[in-house]
Enzyme design. Structure first.
Site, short mmCIF file in Angstrom:
data_model
loop_
_atom_site.label_atom_id
_atom_site.label_comp_id
_atom_site.label_asym_id
_atom_site.label_seq_id
_atom_site.Cartn_x
_atom_site.Cartn_y
_atom_site.Cartn_z
N THR A 162 0.84 -1.19 0.00
CA THR A 162 0.00 0.00 0.00
C THR A 162 0.88 1.24 0.00
OG1 THR A 162 -1.74 -1.17 1.21
CG2 THR A 162 -1.75 1.23 1.34
N SER A 163 0.55 2.19 -0.86
CA SER A 163 1.24 3.49 -0.90
C SER A 163 2.74 3.28 -1.16
CB SER A 163 0.94 4.25 0.39
OG SER A 163 1.39 5.57 0.31
N SER A 164 3.58 3.59 -0.18
CA SER A 164 5.01 3.34 -0.39
C SER A 164 5.25 1.85 -0.69
CB SER A 164 5.80 3.76 0.86
OG SER A 164 7.18 3.66 0.64
N PHE A 186 -1.59 -1.12 -4.22
CA PHE A 186 -2.67 -0.21 -3.82
C PHE A 186 -2.12 1.20 -3.67
CE2 PHE A 186 -6.26 -3.00 -3.01
CZ PHE A 186 -5.64 -4.25 -3.03
N HIS A 298 -6.43 8.57 -1.03
CA HIS A 298 -5.13 7.89 -1.17
C HIS A 298 -5.18 6.45 -0.70
CE1 HIS A 298 -0.98 7.11 -1.49
NE2 HIS A 298 -0.74 7.13 -0.20
#
Ligand SMILES: *[C@@H]1O[C@H](CO)[C@@H](O)[C@H](O)[C@H]1NC(C)=O
Length: 392
Positions: A162-164, A186, A298
């Site tokens: 997720t994200s990073s 994601f 986000h």
């Protein structure tokens, strides 16, 4: 330290706010979902264990593994990577992969980023290069270790995050296509989008790094020059209301991976309200899938069951419990229910009203932060760095 932290806490806040909007007859069902999400109650039967001395690890990434009591043989492996400010433990508790491992018998490795801000190194030439160093090499090392020591099936190793952690999933798809069979990201950015001197790349994050499909594809191919094997198939998820990693990154990802697989940028199919209301699932042949979440910010909640389907693990079954397991271990019948029905996840995000006071320790600012900038009485919004301010 990066601004992806801005979107991670709002996930919980988002669920709370969505909760308020649901009608009374839905309260009981939703309330239990909120408890699950906030309490991190995706409890698996066992615990995380740290793995040391797993091979080359130039940046000091920590590795934690979840091995269910009953394993499928040979055993698939999922590498699950946290967001900025996250930890292996937080991703273990906040996602469903470990209790799905109890059901299906795969192993989950949760790496823990060494960076002080808890983000993955997705920008250095080393991390973007096959066996070139950086955080990605540590992840490659644990995969190789798992294949050699834990009976992991080398043809069924997967990455998600997720994200990073989604950015790192992209990095692994490019730099280690030999190790992974599939990935699911994601809210990330294309492979190489953060390339450069700094941990954070605002141009990329804000969706201003535009390249041609050929340029993006060339960048992936530069991750492992000369690689001629089968590349991992890749699924990515993004919210249209993402202001931390702008949704343009979704469209750049489509350019990149359709070029890598040599397929058209026009979807071969695109189904709406799949898997949730407001989501659309676009396929570009069998190897690229791009899921756009309308109105979602986000943090697109991880759809672990959907990810397992993409990894072809949904029907995986574990073998019998080994006789060496001591009798005190939790019997399989007591494993808690594993799935939150995806249709009950609120599909839209509600931005945190900018005036709602943030509690002690909460985030109150930073690049990409869209939540409240007002602290509860007695606390001051204190800038820790460009990407993170906290009520202290
Ligand atoms: C798929 O369809 C949805 C709904 O029409 C649209 O918003 C989305 O952009 C499409 N996805 C792609 C990748 O074209």
């Amino acid at each position: 330290m990066t601004g992806c932290s801005g979107g991670d806490w709002p996930w919980r806040q988002t669920i709370e706010h969505s909760f308020i909007r649901f009608k009374m007859f839905q309260l009981v069902k939703i309330f239990s979902l909120v408890l699950l999400a906030i309490g991190g109650a995706y409890a698996a039967a066992g615990q995380l264990q740290q793995v040391t001395n797993f091979g080359s690890n130039p940046t000091g990434v920590q590795m934690f593994v979840y091995k269910p009591a009953r394993l499928a043989t040979p055993t698939p492996l999922i590498v699950a990577m946290h967001y900025c400010t996250g930890t292996a433990q937080a991703y273990f508790q906040g996602t469903q992969y470990a209790n799905l491992a109890d059901t299906h018998g795969f192993i989950v490795v949760y790496p823990d980023a060494p960076d002080s801000g808890g983000c993955w190194d997705v920008h250095t030439t080393g991390t973007l290069t096959h066996d070139g160093g950086g955080d990605s090499l540590a992840i490659a090392s644990i995969v190789r270790y798992a294949i050699q020591n834990w009976g992991v099936d080398a043809s069924r190793v997967f990455a998600t995050g997720t994200s990073s952690g989604a950015m790192m999933t992209n990095v692994l798809m490019g730099a280690y296509p030999d190790l992974f069979a599939a990935g699911s990201a994601f809210s990330g950015v294309p492979y190489g989008c953060f390339a450069g001197p700094d941990m954070w790349n605002s141009q990329c994050a804000q969706g201003q790094l535009i390249k041609t499909p050929q340029q993006w594809g060339d960048q992936v191919r530069s991750g492992y020059p000369g690689f001629t094997g089968t590349r991992p198939k890749f699924q990515f998820w993004h919210g249209t209301a993402d202001t931390t990693l702008y949704p343009q990154n979704f469209w750049e990802d489509i350019k990149q991976w359709t070029n890598v697989f040599g397929v058209s940028q026009t979807p071969t199919s695109n189904t709406t309200n799949d898997p949730l209301r407001g989501y659309s699932r676009a396929s570009f042949g069998p190897n690229v899938q791009a899921i756009l979440a309308q109105g979602v910010g986000h943090t697109v909640p991880e759809q672990a069951n959907d990810v397992l389907t993409w990894f072809s693990l949904s029907n995986l079954a574990p073998g019998p419990q080994p006789t060496t397991v001591p009798p005190t271990s939790v019997p399989p019948t007591s494993v808690p229910p594993t799935t939150v029905p995806p249709t009950t996840v609120p599909p839209t995000t509600v931005p945190l009203p900018s005036g709602t006071p943030v509690a002690h320790w909460g985030q109150c600012g930073g690049i990409g932060w869209t939540g409240s900038t007002v602290c509860a009485s007695g606390f001051t919004c204190t800038k820790l760095n460009d990407y993170y301010s906290q009520c202290l």
